[in-house]
Design an enzyme around this catalytic site. Structure first.
Site, PDB file in Angstrom:
ATOM      1  N   HIS A 196      -9.398   4.464  -3.320  1.00 43.52           N
ATOM      2  CA  HIS A 196      -8.968   4.436  -1.918  1.00 43.52           C
ATOM      3  C   HIS A 196     -10.080   5.016  -1.064  1.00 43.52           C
ATOM      4  CE1 HIS A 196      -4.548   3.536  -2.086  1.00 43.52           C
ATOM      5  NE2 HIS A 196      -4.888   3.551  -3.357  1.00 43.52           N
TER       6      HIS A 196
ATOM      7  N   ASN B 299      -9.800  -0.369  -2.125  1.00 42.63           N
ATOM      8  CA  ASN B 299      -9.144  -0.651  -0.850  1.00 42.63           C
ATOM      9  C   ASN B 299     -10.147  -0.674   0.303  1.00 42.63           C
ATOM     10  OD1 ASN B 299      -6.893  -0.515  -2.411  1.00 42.63           O
ATOM     11  ND2 ASN B 299      -5.896   1.106  -1.247  1.00 42.63           N
TER      12      ASN B 299
ATOM     13  N   HIS C  16      -9.749   8.491   3.697  1.00 40.78           N
ATOM     14  CA  HIS C  16      -9.406   7.290   4.480  1.00 40.78           C
ATOM     15  C   HIS C  16     -10.156   7.337   5.807  1.00 40.78           C
ATOM     16  CE1 HIS C  16      -5.384   6.940   2.205  1.00 40.78           C
ATOM     17  NE2 HIS C  16      -6.122   5.918   1.865  1.00 40.78           N
TER      18      HIS C  16
ATOM     19  N   GLU D 159      -4.635   7.783   7.693  1.00 45.90           N
ATOM     20  CA  GLU D 159      -4.394   6.351   7.630  1.00 45.90           C
ATOM     21  C   GLU D 159      -2.919   6.081   7.854  1.00 45.90           C
ATOM     22  OE1 GLU D 159      -6.019   2.979   4.780  1.00 45.90           O
ATOM     23  OE2 GLU D 159      -4.314   3.959   3.839  1.00 45.90           O
TER      24      GLU D 159
ATOM     25  N   ASP E 146       0.832  -1.207   0.000  1.00 45.73           N
ATOM     26  CA  ASP E 146       0.000   0.000   0.000  1.00 45.73           C
ATOM     27  C   ASP E 146       0.878   1.274   0.000  1.00 45.73           C
ATOM     28  OD1 ASP E 146      -2.422   1.305   0.019  1.00 45.73           O
ATOM     29  OD2 ASP E 146      -2.986   0.753   2.048  1.00 45.73           O
ATOM     30  N   HIS E 147       0.231   2.425   0.161  1.00 46.27           N
ATOM     31  CA  HIS E 147       0.893   3.747   0.115  1.00 46.27           C
ATOM     32  C   HIS E 147       2.377   3.758   0.514  1.00 46.27           C
ATOM     33  CE1 HIS E 147      -2.862   6.111  -0.255  1.00 46.27           C
ATOM     34  NE2 HIS E 147      -3.376   5.086   0.370  1.00 46.27           N
TER      35      HIS E 147
HETATM   36 ZN    ZN Z   1      -5.255   4.578   0.500  1.00 44.12          ZN
END
Ligand code: ZN
Length: 400
Positions: free
Chosen positions: A263, A285, A224, A180, A107-108
């Site tokens: 997202h 996500n 998020h 997040e 992820d990110h």
């Molecule tokens: Zn994300």
């Protein structure tokens, strides 16, 4: 509809199989749930849900999730990478027994976390050298906090390193709001929460010169976490504008030339999700909603069995009765897994991936990581050792 079972194998999918899978999702108009996992328990819950939903699935790890997997009790520079590798090895060891396609994704990754990305790529390269495929199917770079030019330039450089291994690249342009994994975008300029078609196309233009295995997380007011409705409105119809603009610029015969990722899917309405998928979102996500689901199962269990969980011995059925079958982690962790499985299945349903893949029956036999897609180095080494010692014996016999 082409049957997915006929074109994509079960187990961890990488390279051409991954491209085929995502092309199928784009053509048939569904998205694959991508669930953040921080343990073998949550990963298993995702695999179980995908099998029960007859759906492909994406298991993803964040930087913080990777560090957690390595263990919170130690601190070292490569902890997140070590934990990410550990999760991938776990999933690779069990995925094929679930009989559905599994995408391994990270992820990110912001600019300051690039050492994590570098370390994962190194693991991919080592795995590739041994087995002919990368350890991870896909990675995300999120340089959306940097100026667009720099964001795109860094993505291009990394994509060049990933392309020979056919690793998918997900990148972000525009900003996902909320908070997040320690990244706080709660007070960002609202205009940055909507990516323009020109920005998306600039990414497409630069990355498509290197390869075709990439997707774009464009911001459309997504956030998020789960918050009370605020000033920013989720506008998934904007994604359609990105496709339209790209189609015009490319003169493309494809209705949706760009692979898009959503997202901040937790807390979205069914209509918002449907509109996003209709406009080319092939991956959504999920983190916050499955975090809650995992906790909720345990919460209910503790509530129901509270009086059996106050000591090792003694419960409402007797002062000397043992409580082991209540406090054994396999009992209460399983309760958390069960509610997480249900929640992931809800996502498979909402995203339209449910029922796309008839799971194969689990293969029997002792699993080896390398058996999955290539020759097993342990078997090869053993064979070489046997041949080697036979040759030594032969030489010894001849010398007598
Ligand atoms: Zn994300």
């Amino acid at each position: 509809m082409t049957s997915l079972v006929d074109i994509v194998p079960p187990g961890v999918v990488t390279g051409d199989d991954l491209l085929t899978l995502l092309q199928h999702a784009r053509t048939e108009g569904y998205a694959i749930p991508a669930v953040n996992c921080t343990s073998s328990s949550t990963a298993n819950a995702v695999l179980e849900a995908a099998r029960k939903s007859k759906s492909p699935v994406i298991i993803q790890v964040s930087n913080g999730g990777g560090a957690f997997l390595a263990g919170k009790g130690i601190k070292f520079a490569d902890a997140a990478a070590a934990g990410s590798v550990a999760l991938a090895m776990h999933v690779r060891s069990v995925a094929k027994y679930y009989g559905i396609p599994v995408v391994l994704h990270s992820d990110h990754c912001a600019k300051k976390l690039l050492p994590w990305f570098d370390a994962m790529l190194k693991a991919d390269e080592e795995f590739f050298a041994k087995f002919g495929e990368p350890l991870y199917s896909s990675h995300m770079l999120d340089l959306s906090e940097e100026p667009d030019d720099e964001n795109i330039a860094i993505c291009v450089e990394y994509f060049k390193r990933m392309a020979p291994m056919k690793i998918w690249l997900e990148m972000e342009i525009g900003i996902t709001g909320g908070e997040e994994d320690g990244v706080n975008n709660e007070n960002v300029d609202p205009e940055k929460l909507y990516t323009s078609p020109e920005q998306v196309y600039a990414v497409y233009d630069a990355l498509s010169k290197v390869g075709d295995m990439f997707s774009i997380a464009a911001a459309f007011g997504n956030v998020h976490g789960v918050y009370k409705p605020g000033n920013v409105v989720l506008s998934p119809e904007r994604l359609g504008k990105h496709q339209e603009y790209a189609r015009k610029m490319l003169n493309s015969p494809l209705e949706k030339p760009i692979y898009l990722v959503m997202h901040g899917g937790s807390g979205s309405t069914d209509d918002e999700i449907k509109t996003a998928v209709k406009n080319g979102v092939i991956k959504m996500n999920i983190d916050t909603d499955t975090q809650w689901a995992y906790w909720d199962g345990l919460r209910n269990f503790e509530k129901e069995k509270h009086d059996y969980l106050q000591g090792q011995i003694g419960n409402p059925t007797g002062a000397d009765k043992p409580n082991k079958k209540f406090y054994d982690p396999r009992v209460w962790v399983r309760k958390a897994e069960e509610t997480m499985v249900e929640r992931v299945m809800v996502s498979c349903d909402k995203l339209g991936s449910k029922g796309t893949y008839e799971p194969a029956d689990p293969e029997q036999g002792s699993p080896q990581i390398g058996e999955i897609n290539g020759p097993n180095p342990i078997v090869l080494m053993t064979a070489a050792a046997i041949v080697g010692s036979a040759a030594t014996l032969l030489v010894k016999a001849m010398m007598k």
